[in-house]
Design a protein around this motif. Sequence first.
Motif, PDB file in Angstrom:
ATOM      1  N   LEU A 155       1.347   7.086  -1.954  1.00 47.97           N
ATOM      2  CA  LEU A 155       0.452   5.987  -1.614  1.00 47.97           C
ATOM      3  C   LEU A 155       0.718   5.530  -0.188  1.00 47.97           C
ATOM      4  O   LEU A 155       1.865   5.288   0.189  1.00 47.97           O
ATOM      5  N   VAL A 156      -0.358   5.429   0.608  1.00 46.93           N
ATOM      6  CA  VAL A 156      -0.249   5.053   2.001  1.00 46.93           C
ATOM      7  C   VAL A 156      -1.242   3.932   2.296  1.00 46.93           C
ATOM      8  O   VAL A 156      -2.440   4.068   1.997  1.00 46.93           O
ATOM      9  N   VAL A 157      -0.750   2.840   2.861  1.00 45.72           N
ATOM     10  CA  VAL A 157      -1.624   1.720   3.226  1.00 45.72           C
ATOM     11  C   VAL A 157      -2.412   2.098   4.474  1.00 45.72           C
ATOM     12  O   VAL A 157      -1.847   2.592   5.456  1.00 45.72           O
ATOM     13  N   ILE A 173      -4.754   1.218  -6.074  1.00 41.13           N
ATOM     14  CA  ILE A 173      -3.349   1.570  -6.323  1.00 41.13           C
ATOM     15  C   ILE A 173      -3.173   1.975  -7.778  1.00 41.13           C
ATOM     16  O   ILE A 173      -2.549   3.005  -8.080  1.00 41.13           O
ATOM     17  N   GLU A 174      -3.707   1.180  -8.689  1.00 43.11           N
ATOM     18  CA  GLU A 174      -3.586   1.482 -10.116  1.00 43.11           C
ATOM     19  C   GLU A 174      -4.272   2.798 -10.480  1.00 43.11           C
ATOM     20  O   GLU A 174      -3.757   3.570 -11.290  1.00 43.11           O
ATOM     21  N   THR A 175      -5.421   3.051  -9.873  1.00 41.09           N
ATOM     22  CA  THR A 175      -6.130   4.306 -10.131  1.00 41.09           C
ATOM     23  C   THR A 175      -5.268   5.497  -9.718  1.00 41.09           C
ATOM     24  O   THR A 175      -5.134   6.473 -10.466  1.00 41.09           O
ATOM     25  N   ALA A 176      -4.685   5.428  -8.539  1.00 45.24           N
ATOM     26  CA  ALA A 176      -3.821   6.517  -8.063  1.00 45.24           C
ATOM     27  C   ALA A 176      -2.619   6.700  -8.993  1.00 45.24           C
ATOM     28  O   ALA A 176      -2.253   7.835  -9.329  1.00 45.24           O
ATOM     29  N   LYS A 177      -2.027   5.604  -9.418  1.00 46.89           N
ATOM     30  CA  LYS A 177      -0.874   5.691 -10.329  1.00 46.89           C
ATOM     31  C   LYS A 177      -1.280   6.297 -11.674  1.00 46.89           C
ATOM     32  O   LYS A 177      -0.538   7.102 -12.250  1.00 46.89           O
ATOM     33  N   ASP A 178      -2.453   5.919 -12.171  1.00 48.33           N
ATOM     34  CA  ASP A 178      -2.942   6.474 -13.436  1.00 48.33           C
ATOM     35  C   ASP A 178      -3.181   7.982 -13.321  1.00 48.33           C
ATOM     36  O   ASP A 178      -2.824   8.747 -14.214  1.00 48.33           O
ATOM     37  N   ILE A 179      -3.781   8.410 -12.212  1.00 49.51           N
ATOM     38  CA  ILE A 179      -4.015   9.840 -12.004  1.00 49.51           C
ATOM     39  C   ILE A 179      -2.685  10.582 -11.926  1.00 49.51           C
ATOM     40  O   ILE A 179      -2.532  11.666 -12.488  1.00 49.51           O
ATOM     41  N   SER A 180      -1.732   9.996 -11.248  1.00 47.97           N
ATOM     42  CA  SER A 180      -0.406  10.601 -11.138  1.00 47.97           C
ATOM     43  C   SER A 180       0.217  10.817 -12.520  1.00 47.97           C
ATOM     44  O   SER A 180       0.769  11.884 -12.801  1.00 47.97           O
ATOM     45  N   LYS A 181       0.092   9.826 -13.385  1.00 50.79           N
ATOM     46  CA  LYS A 181       0.623   9.943 -14.751  1.00 50.79           C
ATOM     47  C   LYS A 181      -0.117  11.006 -15.550  1.00 50.79           C
ATOM     48  O   LYS A 181       0.495  11.835 -16.224  1.00 50.79           O
TER      49      LYS A 181
END
Length: 127
Positions: A123-125, A107-115
């Motif tokens: 994000l999808v579980v 989750i954090e990796t995806a958020k970092d890439i988004s930033k």
Amino acid sequence: MNIFSLSESKRTPEIIFNLETGELIFNGNSTPEDVNLFYAPLLSWIEINKALITNDIKVLSVQINLMYFNSATLKFLVSLLKYLISLKSSDSLLIIWSYDAEDEDMIETAKDISKVLSIPIKLVVKE
């Protein structure tokens, strides 16, 4: 040929890029010994089909369904997404990032890439 496809192995993901549906999908794990060598055919295929991707696909959906990937793959994904953003406006690029509910690092990796890329990532579980 309107579909690029690579089969999944123990260390490499399945990759499907379908120009008809506008979907680029990564499934599995990505820990190839040589990331550049493994992903080179995908990059070449994208380059060959750049005009179609830019002009004919209304919305390009990039679906990242990776269970695990190494830092070299992360670097590749960021570079690939930057390149796709250069071909499509951020409004016509949809990034869907699947993750296990307990995997806070993903989750954090995806958020970092988004930033870093200044583009939303959905994000999808995984079910």
